[in-house]
Write an enzyme that holds these catalytic residues in place. Sequence first.
Site, PDB file in Angstrom:
ATOM      1  N   ASP A  78       0.708  -1.267   0.156  1.00 40.27           N
ATOM      2  CA  ASP A  78       0.182  -0.163   0.009  1.00 40.27           C
ATOM      3  C   ASP A  78       0.921   1.180   0.180  1.00 40.27           C
ATOM      4  O   ASP A  78       2.055   1.079   0.340  1.00 40.27           O
ATOM      5  CB  ASP A  78      -0.693   0.069   1.111  1.00 40.27           C
ATOM      6  CG  ASP A  78      -1.799   1.189   1.474  1.00 40.27           C
ATOM      7  OD1 ASP A  78      -2.359   1.561   0.394  1.00 40.27           O
ATOM      8  OD2 ASP A  78      -1.968   1.784   2.562  1.00 40.27           O
TER       9      ASP A  78
ATOM     10  N   ASP B  83      -0.435   5.113   0.926  1.00 41.92           N
ATOM     11  CA  ASP B  83      -0.832   6.061   2.038  1.00 41.92           C
ATOM     12  C   ASP B  83      -0.601   5.555   3.381  1.00 41.92           C
ATOM     13  O   ASP B  83      -1.210   4.398   3.728  1.00 41.92           O
ATOM     14  CB  ASP B  83      -2.180   6.585   1.819  1.00 41.92           C
ATOM     15  CG  ASP B  83      -2.309   7.417   0.565  1.00 41.92           C
ATOM     16  OD1 ASP B  83      -2.753   8.636   0.417  1.00 41.92           O
ATOM     17  OD2 ASP B  83      -1.618   6.732  -0.406  1.00 41.92           O
TER      18      ASP B  83
ATOM     19  N   GLU C   4      -2.005  10.635   4.098  1.00 49.57           N
ATOM     20  CA  GLU C   4      -3.112  10.362   3.104  1.00 49.57           C
ATOM     21  C   GLU C   4      -3.285  11.654   2.256  1.00 49.57           C
ATOM     22  O   GLU C   4      -3.529  12.311   2.360  1.00 49.57           O
ATOM     23  CB  GLU C   4      -4.439  10.067   4.078  1.00 49.57           C
ATOM     24  CG  GLU C   4      -4.444   8.735   5.059  1.00 49.57           C
ATOM     25  CD  GLU C   4      -4.567   7.490   4.487  1.00 49.57           C
ATOM     26  OE1 GLU C   4      -5.032   7.667   3.193  1.00 49.57           O
ATOM     27  OE2 GLU C   4      -4.064   6.486   5.182  1.00 49.57           O
TER      28      GLU C   4
ATOM     29  N   ARG D 276     -15.369  11.343  -1.455  1.00 53.16           N
ATOM     30  CA  ARG D 276     -14.154  12.501  -1.196  1.00 53.16           C
ATOM     31  C   ARG D 276     -13.918  13.024  -2.588  1.00 53.16           C
ATOM     32  O   ARG D 276     -13.682  14.282  -2.598  1.00 53.16           O
ATOM     33  CB  ARG D 276     -13.121  11.744  -0.729  1.00 53.16           C
ATOM     34  CG  ARG D 276     -13.460  11.523   0.748  1.00 53.16           C
ATOM     35  CD  ARG D 276     -12.466  10.560   1.276  1.00 53.16           C
ATOM     36  NE  ARG D 276     -12.224   9.116   0.771  1.00 53.16           N
ATOM     37  CZ  ARG D 276     -11.477   8.155   0.813  1.00 53.16           C
ATOM     38  NH1 ARG D 276     -10.093   8.550   1.655  1.00 53.16           N
ATOM     39  NH2 ARG D 276     -11.495   6.902   0.415  1.00 53.16           N
TER      40      ARG D 276
ATOM     41  N   GLY E 280      -5.113   2.597  -3.265  1.00 53.79           N
ATOM     42  CA  GLY E 280      -6.567   3.045  -3.208  1.00 53.79           C
ATOM     43  C   GLY E 280      -6.456   4.654  -3.584  1.00 53.79           C
ATOM     44  O   GLY E 280      -7.473   5.450  -3.693  1.00 53.79           O
TER      45      GLY E 280
ATOM     46  N   LYS F  56      -6.332  -4.716  -5.180  1.00 57.21           N
ATOM     47  CA  LYS F  56      -4.979  -5.021  -4.558  1.00 57.21           C
ATOM     48  C   LYS F  56      -4.853  -6.654  -4.436  1.00 57.21           C
ATOM     49  O   LYS F  56      -3.566  -6.887  -4.887  1.00 57.21           O
ATOM     50  CB  LYS F  56      -5.010  -4.380  -2.991  1.00 57.21           C
ATOM     51  CG  LYS F  56      -4.732  -3.170  -3.198  1.00 57.21           C
ATOM     52  CD  LYS F  56      -4.806  -2.400  -1.673  1.00 57.21           C
ATOM     53  CE  LYS F  56      -4.749  -0.846  -1.869  1.00 57.21           C
ATOM     54  NZ  LYS F  56      -4.410  -0.209  -0.358  1.00 57.21           N
TER      55      LYS F  56
ATOM     56  N   ASP G 264      -1.930  -0.705   5.969  1.00 58.25           N
ATOM     57  CA  ASP G 264      -2.368  -0.015   7.246  1.00 58.25           C
ATOM     58  C   ASP G 264      -3.922  -0.051   7.351  1.00 58.25           C
ATOM     59  O   ASP G 264      -4.476   0.013   8.710  1.00 58.25           O
ATOM     60  CB  ASP G 264      -1.801   1.378   7.307  1.00 58.25           C
ATOM     61  CG  ASP G 264      -2.734   2.351   6.403  1.00 58.25           C
ATOM     62  OD1 ASP G 264      -3.226   3.285   6.947  1.00 58.25           O
ATOM     63  OD2 ASP G 264      -2.710   2.177   5.172  1.00 58.25           O
TER      64      ASP G 264
ATOM     65  N   ASN H 172      -8.878  -1.961   3.600  1.00 53.57           N
ATOM     66  CA  ASN H 172      -8.576  -2.244   2.053  1.00 53.57           C
ATOM     67  C   ASN H 172      -7.638  -2.957   1.789  1.00 53.57           C
ATOM     68  O   ASN H 172      -7.403  -3.321   0.721  1.00 53.57           O
ATOM     69  CB  ASN H 172      -9.170  -1.126   1.281  1.00 53.57           C
ATOM     70  CG  ASN H 172      -7.886   0.069   1.312  1.00 53.57           C
ATOM     71  OD1 ASN H 172      -7.130   0.268   2.428  1.00 53.57           O
ATOM     72  ND2 ASN H 172      -7.612   0.446   0.133  1.00 53.57           N
TER      73      ASN H 172
END
Length: 294
Positions: A85, A87, A94, A130, A175, A219, A241, A244
Amino acid sequence: MLIARLIADADALDTRLDRASVMLAAEGMPIAMASMLDFCSDVLQIALADGDAATMRSVIDEAFGPCDMLIADHDIEVPRLLVSDMDSTIIGQECIDELADYAGLKPQIAAITERAMAGALDFGAALRERVALLEGLDEEAIARCLDERIRPVEGARTLVQTLKAKGCRTVLVTGGFHHFADPVAEQVGFDRVVANRLAVSAGRLSGGLVGPISDAQTKRAALDEERAMLGEGARVLAAGDGANDVPMIEGADYGFACHAKPILRAAANGRIESASLTAILSLLGIPRSEWVMG
């Protein structure tokens, strides 16, 4: 066989190990061997002839407290694939939250991000919500955000470059967005990037995405695809973390939860609590003399 490696506070280590030994024996899981690794002298390895990984994790938590650790049902080896991942894992931020600050919306968007990463919201719906709030933001804000806000975490480049030197393929799956992931991957040294793509029109964000969403299943699919190309027996390491990242972590031989949300910690067989991702190299048994410093 059950192997646990951990980097624990050296203070009272023998006492903590004795406590762990008693607790494991009470669970019918006596320690067969416990010693510091020859070439990674800060890493304690505990070997059991047999046992339950969840019980081992619980005992380590109670006896040693929060620490960097990895548990496996085989002799731990250097992986041939790293899938990570971005972020709050490879970088300390993020990206969408930091970008939102340039639109004056950081608290509002960060609250959604927090709930999505904890597994309280559907990731795809939360992402679209978002992104829609960023409609009209000048695309130039992305370059400013990258320059002013986005930084790799300590040890990220050393982790990736060292594993690559050992013959490991490296893939950044997020993501987040290609606008951020591509420069981060180039800076840190990843071989491939899987990410979302922000829609831009006339130099401004249009509030949407281009193409399908990169989410938890994306992923996991990337991990499975890359593993298949390496052939049978290739060990895979994954790091993340948030919620997802769970399918990806569950699909890896070595799944590391990095300063992670509880939902991911419960799914992972590895944890990083310290500041530097180089702890992963130590847990893999790679001596510092072989690290490619970033």
